[in-house]
Design a protein around this motif. Structure first.
Motif, mmCIF file in Angstrom:
data_model
loop_
_atom_site.group_PDB
_atom_site.id
_atom_site.type_symbol
_atom_site.label_atom_id
_atom_site.label_comp_id
_atom_site.label_asym_id
_atom_site.label_seq_id
_atom_site.Cartn_x
_atom_site.Cartn_y
_atom_site.Cartn_z
ATOM 1 N N ALA A 164 12.482 20.130 95.579
ATOM 2 C CA ALA A 164 11.766 19.904 94.323
ATOM 3 C C ALA A 164 12.558 20.429 93.128
ATOM 4 N N SER A 165 13.184 21.604 93.267
ATOM 5 C CA SER A 165 13.942 22.180 92.153
ATOM 6 C C SER A 165 15.161 21.330 91.816
ATOM 7 N N MET A 166 15.871 20.884 92.826
ATOM 8 C CA MET A 166 17.063 20.073 92.585
ATOM 9 C C MET A 166 16.717 18.736 91.938
ATOM 10 N N LEU A 167 15.653 18.105 92.401
ATOM 11 C CA LEU A 167 15.273 16.797 91.861
ATOM 12 C C LEU A 167 14.630 16.918 90.488
ATOM 13 N N THR A 168 13.914 18.012 90.226
ATOM 14 C CA THR A 168 13.240 18.177 88.940
ATOM 15 C C THR A 168 14.244 18.299 87.802
ATOM 16 N N PHE A 169 15.326 19.030 88.001
ATOM 17 C CA PHE A 169 16.310 19.272 86.942
ATOM 18 C C PHE A 169 17.507 18.319 87.013
ATOM 19 N N GLN A 170 17.373 17.236 87.750
ATOM 20 C CA GLN A 170 18.484 16.291 87.849
ATOM 21 C C GLN A 170 18.803 15.694 86.479
ATOM 22 N N ASP A 171 20.063 15.762 86.087
ATOM 23 C CA ASP A 171 20.573 15.242 84.811
ATOM 24 C C ASP A 171 19.999 15.987 83.604
ATOM 25 N N LEU A 172 19.425 17.155 83.818
ATOM 26 C CA LEU A 172 18.859 17.943 82.712
ATOM 27 C C LEU A 172 19.537 19.303 82.589
ATOM 28 N N ILE A 173 20.693 19.470 83.222
ATOM 29 C CA ILE A 173 21.408 20.744 83.217
ATOM 30 C C ILE A 173 22.592 20.673 82.259
ATOM 31 N N CYS A 213 30.177 22.419 91.799
ATOM 32 C CA CYS A 213 30.479 21.027 92.123
ATOM 33 C C CYS A 213 31.136 20.876 93.490
ATOM 34 N N SER A 214 31.366 21.978 94.195
ATOM 35 C CA SER A 214 31.848 21.863 95.571
ATOM 36 C C SER A 214 30.728 21.444 96.511
ATOM 37 N N VAL A 215 29.481 21.533 96.035
ATOM 38 C CA VAL A 215 28.325 21.040 96.787
ATOM 39 C C VAL A 215 27.564 20.097 95.869
ATOM 40 N N ARG A 216 27.391 18.859 96.307
ATOM 41 C CA ARG A 216 26.712 17.846 95.496
ATOM 42 C C ARG A 216 25.451 17.370 96.208
ATOM 43 N N LEU A 217 24.557 16.780 95.412
ATOM 44 C CA LEU A 217 23.275 16.355 95.972
ATOM 45 C C LEU A 217 23.461 15.336 97.085
ATOM 46 N N GLY A 218 24.488 14.496 96.966
ATOM 47 C CA GLY A 218 24.717 13.498 98.002
ATOM 48 C C GLY A 218 24.981 14.102 99.363
ATOM 49 N N ASN A 249 21.049 11.133 91.790
ATOM 50 C CA ASN A 249 22.477 10.906 91.596
ATOM 51 C C ASN A 249 23.251 11.702 92.644
ATOM 52 N N LYS A 250 23.903 11.003 93.540
ATOM 53 C CA LYS A 250 24.597 11.673 94.635
ATOM 54 C C LYS A 250 25.752 12.539 94.152
ATOM 55 N N ASN A 251 26.284 12.261 92.976
ATOM 56 C CA ASN A 251 27.424 13.013 92.456
ATOM 57 C C ASN A 251 27.015 14.220 91.615
ATOM 58 N N SER A 252 25.709 14.455 91.463
ATOM 59 C CA SER A 252 25.247 15.598 90.669
ATOM 60 C C SER A 252 25.601 16.906 91.359
ATOM 61 N N CYS A 253 26.064 17.879 90.568
ATOM 62 C CA CYS A 253 26.418 19.193 91.106
ATOM 63 C C CYS A 253 25.174 20.064 91.245
ATOM 64 N N LEU A 254 25.238 21.024 92.156
ATOM 65 C CA LEU A 254 24.163 21.996 92.277
ATOM 66 C C LEU A 254 24.300 23.045 91.183
ATOM 67 N N TRP A 255 23.173 23.567 90.735
ATOM 68 C CA TRP A 255 23.190 24.591 89.697
ATOM 69 C C TRP A 255 22.732 25.928 90.279
ATOM 70 N N MET A 256 23.056 26.994 89.566
ATOM 71 C CA MET A 256 22.779 28.342 90.048
ATOM 72 C C MET A 256 21.865 29.081 89.087
ATOM 73 N N SER A 257 20.981 29.905 89.656
ATOM 74 C CA SER A 257 20.246 30.856 88.827
ATOM 75 C C SER A 257 21.099 32.106 88.672
ATOM 76 N N GLY A 258 20.605 33.068 87.928
ATOM 77 C CA GLY A 258 21.358 34.288 87.629
ATOM 78 C C GLY A 258 21.452 34.483 86.131
ATOM 79 N N LEU A 259 21.984 33.476 85.436
ATOM 80 C CA LEU A 259 22.050 33.448 83.980
ATOM 81 C C LEU A 259 21.688 32.027 83.551
ATOM 82 N N ASN A 260 20.501 31.878 82.955
ATOM 83 C CA ASN A 260 20.000 30.553 82.584
ATOM 84 C C ASN A 260 19.394 30.576 81.191
ATOM 85 N N LEU A 261 19.893 29.691 80.347
ATOM 86 C CA LEU A 261 19.348 29.506 79.002
ATOM 87 C C LEU A 261 18.370 28.330 79.050
ATOM 88 N N ILE A 262 17.112 28.559 78.668
ATOM 89 C CA ILE A 262 16.071 27.546 78.821
ATOM 90 C C ILE A 262 15.503 27.168 77.467
#
Length: 607
Positions: free
Chosen positions: A530-539, A469-474, A486-499
């Motif tokens: 594309a990755s950031m917008l595709t998973f917006q509000d779905l993390i 959350c130190s880096v946001r989409l906005g 959503n400008k306040n959405s946080c960036l997400w990380m790969s490495g460990l992901n449950l899908i």
């Protein structure tokens, strides 16, 4: 007579007034001449382009460095003059700093600089209580990191002692002597000092023409250096042409700066080449395993029914690195309470497929099952949906925010992110019978049991991931375009992901991603957008203690955070299998390598 007397008084008065005006003019002129001299002397120390020193101004750093040299090596100036100039400089600097602070208070927006490079990071708390010298190093590293990335951090941590210091000292003395010699030679009263300087310059020129290292220097060089130092000290006491000295020293500084920039760029390039090239030992291992695969026909794959059993725990790894994939699987199985229900799917490319196949057929990992898939063959079946034709590892990039604050703020405004690549969006098609998978990057080490992940209730979310959350989409608006997000959405990380693959298919995540990719250019920047917008509000945000990222670039991660984490992520350039890897973090990775393996010993893979 009266008329004659009256006519004589008028010219006398005019002459008296003329003399008074002349005297007044001489008095004003006598005041202006010293003032003009002082202003000329001041300009001799500061170039016309001088800018008051600020924290993040490279030109300010250069001026400060040159002024320090001039102040150290320059002639003696009366104290009252220096006090006046110091007072003027303080007033000028204070006014500039006040303007700078006002700009910060107004909150002028600064556009981030996103550089797509094999780097990534997570916001790690750093220790405090650093000394002034350490803060200065942090400032330089922060500014350098904005330009060259993690190379600068690696360079600072692996700095070597300066070699051939005596030769470098002699060169500096020669430069200074050459700067003062023209001014001294112009004064007839300093003929003796002029001859002494000339003789010392000629001696050092002859020595340096034959010596490039300290080992080449002749005996008695210390005495020559002392004589040159004494001659320079005498030259400093002589009133010199400051403009000429300043010009000479600035020329020397510019040449040195250009040479330093060249070596910095060359070192950064070689660093990038080293981290992006497969080590020779790993290439040897891949070749040997491939040859052995076609020689050995005694292996027969079994337990294939587990590969598509949705009741088991399925882990997916995208990798072309045999050792890295093996460490991920070995560390996961080692810490698992029950490995009988664990199934690992390693998706690799055609070049490493047979090496991977042979390695995981020869090596067992408790009761877990490992399946190796050639993603290039699988992609052919889905060529109508994507143009991907090869294996894509998780994409890592650096987000740099140029902040005009203090040194630590500059350093903390550089974030390293890793996200999904094209290949990850094939997961629902490759594993049609599965409902849930855990995706692990090949640069992670598992330190705790991951079975509790499968019991998480993510609701209507598609993916569980650690967010930054130190880096946001906005803050990335210039790179995400004008799309609604959503400008306040946080960036997400790969490495460990449950899908949740069921939810993924329902929402058509892959189709949405490819549509966005098609609208944008097929570049790394478009993949990020594309990755950031595709998973917006779905993390679904995982707890930060699940994974600690940054072990591939950050030297400041605390041991306490590492011990608490369930997964260690070596995202960044300094991977643990490289020679450039951070040594203090390598111990967590090396313990899961089988040092007695025949192929590892033959190829000298064991670190």
């Amino acid at each position: 007579m009266k008329g004659g007397g009256g006519g004589g008084v008028g010219p006398a008065k005019r002459r008296w007034r003329g003399l008074a005006i002349g005297v007044l003019f001489l008095v004003i002129l006598s005041m202006l001449v010293p003032l003009g001299f002082l202003l000329g002397l001041h300009n001799g120390f500061l170039s016309p382009g001088f800018v008051p020193l600020q924290h993040n101004s490279p030109s300010g750093d250069r001026t400060r460095h040159v002024d320090n040299l001039v102040r150290k090596l320059g002639p003696t100036i009366p104290k009252d003059i220096l006090k006046r100039f110091a007072h003027e400089a303080r007033n000028e600097t204070s006014s500039t700093d006040a303007t700078h602070k006002n700009q910060q208070k107004k909150g002028i927006p600064i556009q981030p600089q996103v550089v797509l490079q094999p780097l990534s990071n997570r916001n790690i708390n750093r220790g405090s209580g650093k000394t002034g010298m350490e803060r200065g190093v942090d400032e330089n590293v922060g500014l350098c990191e904005l330009k060259y990335g993690s190379y600068c951090i690696w360079h600072e941590e692996n700095r070597e002692d300066m070699k051939d210091s005596t030769v470098k000292k002699l060169k500096d003395q020669l430069f200074v002597a050459r700067a003062y010699f023209p001014s001294v030679a112009k004064r007839p009263s300093q003929n003796k000092l002029s001859r002494e300087l000339k003789q010392n310059i000629q001696e050092l020129e002859r020595v340096l023409s034959e010596s490039t290292a300290d080992s080449d220097l002749p005996p008695g060089i210390e005495k020559k250096s002392k004589r040159m130092g004494a001659a320079i000290a005498k030259a400093k006491s002589v009133t010199a042409d400051c403009n000429n000295v300043d010009k000479k020293l600035r020329q020397i500084f510019d040449l040195t700066e250009d040479e330093a920039n060249f070596h910095m760029k060359q070192s950064a390039f070689l660093y990038q080449l080293a981290v992006q090239t497969m080590p020779r030992s790993h290439h040897c291992l891949s070749m040997k395993l491939t040859v052995e695969y076609f020689r050995d026909e005694s292996f027969d794959e079994g337990l294939t029914e587990k590969y598509s059993d949705p009741t088991l725990q399925h882990y997916v790894i995208f990798s072309g690195n045999v050792i890295a994939s093996s460490v991920v699987i070995n560390s996961t199985v080692t810490h698992a309470k029950d490995s009988t229900n664990q199934v690992f799917h390693v998706l690799t490319d055609g070049q490493n497929y047979y090496a991977m196949k042979h390695w995981f057929l020869r090596n067992t990992f408790r009761d877990a099952v490992v399946q190796v898939l050639n993603i290039e063959h699988l992609i052919l079946d889905y060529s109508d949906k994507t143009t991907v034709s090869h294996l894509n590892s998780p994409l890592e990039f650096r987000v740099s925010f140029y902040n005009s604050g203090n040194a630590l703020a500059v350093h903390n405004r550089t974030q390293y992110i890793s996200i999904f690549s094209h290949s990850h969006y094939l997961l629902p098609e490759i594993f049609k019978n599965l409902q849930k998978v855990v995706v692990l990057d090949d640069d992670v080490v598992v330190r705790q049991d991951l079975s509790t992940l499968w019991n998480l209730n993510m609701g209507q979310k598609v993916m569980g991931a650690v967010q930054i959350c130190s880096v946001r989409l906005g803050q990335l608006k210039s790179y995400l375009g004008e799309s609604s997000f959503n400008k306040n959405s946080c960036l997400w990380m790969s490495g460990l992901n449950l899908i949740n693959l069921v939810r993924w298919r329902e929402l058509g995540i892959s189709e949405n991603y490819w549509k966005l990719e098609k609208k944008m250019s097929m570049k790394e920047e478009s993949t990020v957008r594309a990755s950031m917008l595709t998973f917006q509000d779905l993390i679904y945000a995982l707890d930060s203690e699940w994974i600690v990222s940054g072990l591939g670039h950050d030297y400041g991660i605390s041991i306490q955070n590492i011990k608490k984490a369930a997964v260690l992520h070596y995202n960044g350039n300094m991977k643990p299998w490289l020679e450039l890897g951070i040594r203090k973090y390598k111990v967590y990775w090396k313990k899961f390598i089988n040092r007695e393996n025949q192929f590892l010993n033959e190829c000298n893979v064991n670190p």
